[in-house]
Design a protein around this motif. Structure first.
Motif, short mmCIF file in Angstrom:
data_model
loop_
_atom_site.label_atom_id
_atom_site.label_comp_id
_atom_site.label_asym_id
_atom_site.label_seq_id
_atom_site.Cartn_x
_atom_site.Cartn_y
_atom_site.Cartn_z
N ILE A 81 40.14 41.38 33.66
CA ILE A 81 41.16 41.13 34.69
C ILE A 81 42.22 42.22 34.65
O ILE A 81 42.69 42.71 35.69
CB ILE A 81 41.79 39.74 34.48
N LEU A 82 42.61 42.65 33.44
CA LEU A 82 43.58 43.73 33.33
C LEU A 82 43.02 45.03 33.91
O LEU A 82 43.72 45.77 34.62
CB LEU A 82 43.98 43.93 31.87
N TYR A 98 47.01 38.49 35.62
CA TYR A 98 46.95 39.51 36.67
C TYR A 98 48.34 39.82 37.20
O TYR A 98 48.71 40.98 37.39
CB TYR A 98 46.05 39.04 37.82
N TRP A 99 49.14 38.80 37.45
CA TRP A 99 50.46 38.98 38.06
C TRP A 99 51.39 39.75 37.11
O TRP A 99 52.16 40.60 37.53
CB TRP A 99 51.06 37.62 38.40
N LEU A 140 42.10 36.62 44.39
CA LEU A 140 41.87 36.50 42.96
C LEU A 140 42.05 35.06 42.50
O LEU A 140 41.33 34.57 41.62
CB LEU A 140 42.82 37.43 42.20
N LYS A 175 45.40 48.54 41.78
CA LYS A 175 46.64 49.30 41.97
C LYS A 175 46.36 50.75 42.32
O LYS A 175 47.09 51.37 43.09
CB LYS A 175 47.51 49.23 40.71
N THR A 203 43.05 44.83 37.62
CA THR A 203 44.40 45.04 38.16
C THR A 203 44.71 46.53 38.28
O THR A 203 45.25 46.98 39.29
CB THR A 203 45.44 44.36 37.25
N ALA A 253 50.41 41.94 34.73
CA ALA A 253 49.95 43.32 34.73
C ALA A 253 50.35 44.04 36.01
O ALA A 253 50.76 45.20 35.99
CB ALA A 253 48.43 43.36 34.54
N ASN A 254 50.24 43.35 37.13
CA ASN A 254 50.61 43.95 38.41
C ASN A 254 52.09 44.31 38.43
O ASN A 254 52.49 45.39 38.90
CB ASN A 254 50.29 42.97 39.54
N GLN A 266 50.16 42.41 48.41
CA GLN A 266 49.70 41.64 47.26
C GLN A 266 49.27 40.22 47.65
O GLN A 266 48.52 39.58 46.91
CB GLN A 266 50.80 41.57 46.21
#
Length: 608
Positions: free
Chosen positions: A379-380, A561-562, A457, A387, A383, A564-565, A450
């Protein structure tokens, strides 16, 4: 209020509103149905007669099943790498099936998931195949769901050893079923009839699924489809259990009420959150798929009925139908669609409205997980890739925001010159933007972009079985579930358990990941000084913590995810602002927010 802050507040409000809409449950009222009535939804091939022989006195799909308990009969064991259970000689039913690779909970000693159950047990659910009588045969001369078969060949059903069942009607016809299974979740039923009688006979093969009541673990969550799922000539149909019972008709008028369409390829079955059973007829031959509901018995029935087969004296007729019964694994379902010709089978996974995003996002996530071996790190990595993909648009947006900062002194001077003349102010602002090639709306684009990615996601993490019970690190043992840690017991330091999910107290029992989310959003705010307007200050001050509590009970994978984003966005925006001469005073802004001092206006003369 300057335009940059207006855009940010607008984007935040939109994000908040849409996310809240996705977190609200929409319970539906129970339909009021006359117990004497049943509901039938049917798709029938024009080549098949409108009169439904399976509902006119035979023991085939259309008959309401008997209520009395069924006597025990012999069983044949089913053993594959993915499945374990047994096949009953009553109707040749597959009515005892469990999934060896999946457990009910994340505990290592939890029971394995049981998909199909025989009549007499709670939530009975089974698949069976048979024939209906048309010309030359009576209802008791064809095998139906209650026929007692005999075992002709084999003793255990495995991928290497199919079994054959036989039934002689005593009138010159011998019926057989050869059942095979692969090493995944697909059964193949080869039905045949040998006619040694003096005259030709006509009969019709069928397969059916019977489900006694709604599943006990029905989620009733509006973003997830559970119930009937059907593909008809490349057109997907999803019908919830409530909708199946919403339109009762008189059974005597069923044939007049059915709609008739060509069905030359497709399948029909029932889908749960992670599991599915599906009848898959020969994709090159017409068939009729029908959904029925017997209200008096609370019984759901899905049928696949093939065309009438005429068998001359001395001849044999054969038809092959497949049954998928197992987990909705993307790789397995994709194989059946692409390699074994099951039309549109990947659509049996509920990809939602944003399917054009959820499908490729999951495919990429699946690929990353194969390479990395851990869904959390995947997931990271996903992300970072997302991006990078949106970086060109984000770059333009951040550049526009940086240039808006550069224009701040000119905008303040314009406000002083315009005074209370709003029209002059607006015209001056538009000229200023045009002369400097600045788009005031560009600043909110990264946030707005986003929203569909976030929802896609969310759908992927919530719906796909590959995220179910997928661990990341330490205490995160299930990325499809909320963070189990809790601030109320100091994240496990105090000697009592965290509140259970679904309770009111759990809403404020914030875990480590939600706290990190709030901090990451707060840190991202500190790239810019706090707005001078008190209302804006209050909105910005509370926004990270509102989102922290709002997303606290979301799946851990989505919160990860959020976070890392947010961190990647912080790094990107900081670097772009620095490259355009701006020097974000992050620590100074943090200090001022803590000490509640107003930001210094460098353009304001001293002493005023």
């Amino acid at each position: 209020m300057d335009d940059q802050n207006k855009n940010l507040i607008l984007a935040t409000v939109l994000s908040f509103a849409v996310i809240m809409a996705w977190t609200v449950l929409f319970p539906q009222e129970e339909p009021l149905v006359d117990p004497a009535q049943e509901t039938t939804i049917s798709v029938e091939d024009p080549a098949l007669p409108a009169t439904d022989p399976v509902s006119t006195g035979s023991t085939a799909p259309g008959d309401a099943p008997a209520a009395e308990p069924e006597a025990e009969v012999a069983r044949i064991a089913i053993e594959t790498p993915q499945l374990v259970g047994s096949l009953s000689l009553r109707g040749g039913r597959i009515d005892d099936l469990a999934l060896t690779q999946y457990r009910e909970t994340n505990e290592p000693d939890a029971d394995i998931v049981r998909l199909l159950k025989p009549v007499g047990e709670p939530d009975a659910y089974f698949a069976t195949f048979g024939w209906t009588a048309t010309d030359g045969l009576t209802a008791d001369q064809v095998p139906g769901p209650d026929t007692i078969w005999s075992l002709e060949n084999g003793d255990t059903l495995t991928p290497e050893t199919p079994v054959t069942l036989i039934w002689d009607n005593g009138a010159g016809q011998v019926f057989r079923q050869t059942v095979a299974v692969d090493d995944s979740f697909m059964f193949t039923f080869t039905q045949s009839v040998d006619n040694s009688g003096d005259a030709a006979i006509s009969t019709r093969p069928f397969g059916l699924l019977r489900r006694h009541g709604e599943p006990a673990d029905l989620k009733n969550f509006f973003i997830l489809h559970e119930g009937l799922v059907r593909m008809t000539d490349a057109e997907l149909e999803e019908t919830s259990y409530d909708d199946i019972t919403d339109y009762p008709i008189d059974p005597r008028e069923r044939t007049q009420a059915e709609r008739l369409d060509a069905t030359t390829s497709g399948w029909i079955g029932y889908t749960d959150h992670y599991w599915m059973t599906t009848l898959i007829p020969d994709q090159s031959s017409p068939f009729r798929s029908t959904s029925k509901y017997y209200d008096s018995r609370d019984l759901y029935q899905a049928e696949a009925v093939m065309p009438i087969t005429t068998v001359a004296s001395g001849d044999t007729a054969t038809v092959t139908t497949r049954l998928f019964a197992g987990a909705k694994e993307w790789e397995a379902i994709r194989h059946y669609q692409n390699e074994e010709g099951v039309t549109g089978f990947l659509d049996s996974i509920d990809w939602g409205w944003f399917f054009f995003l959820t499908k490729p996002i999951f495919a990429l996530l699946h690929f990353l997980n194969k390479a990395i071996g851990n869904m959390g790190w995947s997931i990271l990595a996903l992300t970072v890739i997302l991006k990078i993909i949106v970086l060109p648009l984000a770059y333009k947006s951040y550049v526009s925001m940086a240039r808006m900062k550069e224009l701040q002194p000119e905008m303040e001077a314009l406000k002083e010159r315009a005074g209370d003349d709003r029209q002059a102010m607006q015209q001056g602002m538009m000229k200023l933007y045009k002369d400097n090639k600045v788009n005031p709306a560009a600043g909110c684009l990264p946030i707005l972009l986003q929203i569909p990615i976030f929802f896609s996601l969310y759908k992927v993490i919530f719906v796909t079985i590959e995220l179910r019970h997928a661990p990341w690190i330490g205490w995160i043992r299930d990325l499809s579930a909320p963070d189990p840690s809790s601030i109320l017991n100091l994240f496990g330091l105090l000697p009592f358990a965290a509140p259970e999910q679904g309770t009111l107290l759990a809403l404020i029992a914030i875990g480590i990941l939600p706290l990190m989310l709030g901090v990451s959003m707060w840190l991202q705010q500190k790239l810019n000084p706090a707005p001078t307007d008190p209302t804006q200050q209050m909105i910005f001050a509370w926004m990270p913590w509102i989102f922290m509590f709002m997303l606290g009970n979301f799946a851990s994978g989505l919160v990860l995810y959020w976070i890392a984003n947010n961190l990647i966005t912080f790094i990107q925006q900081y670097a772009i602002m620095r490259s355009h001469g701006a020097k974000p005073d992050v620590f100074g802004n943090i200090k001022r927010s803590v000490t509640r001092k107003k930001p210094v206006d460098l353009d304001k003369p001293k002493g005023k």
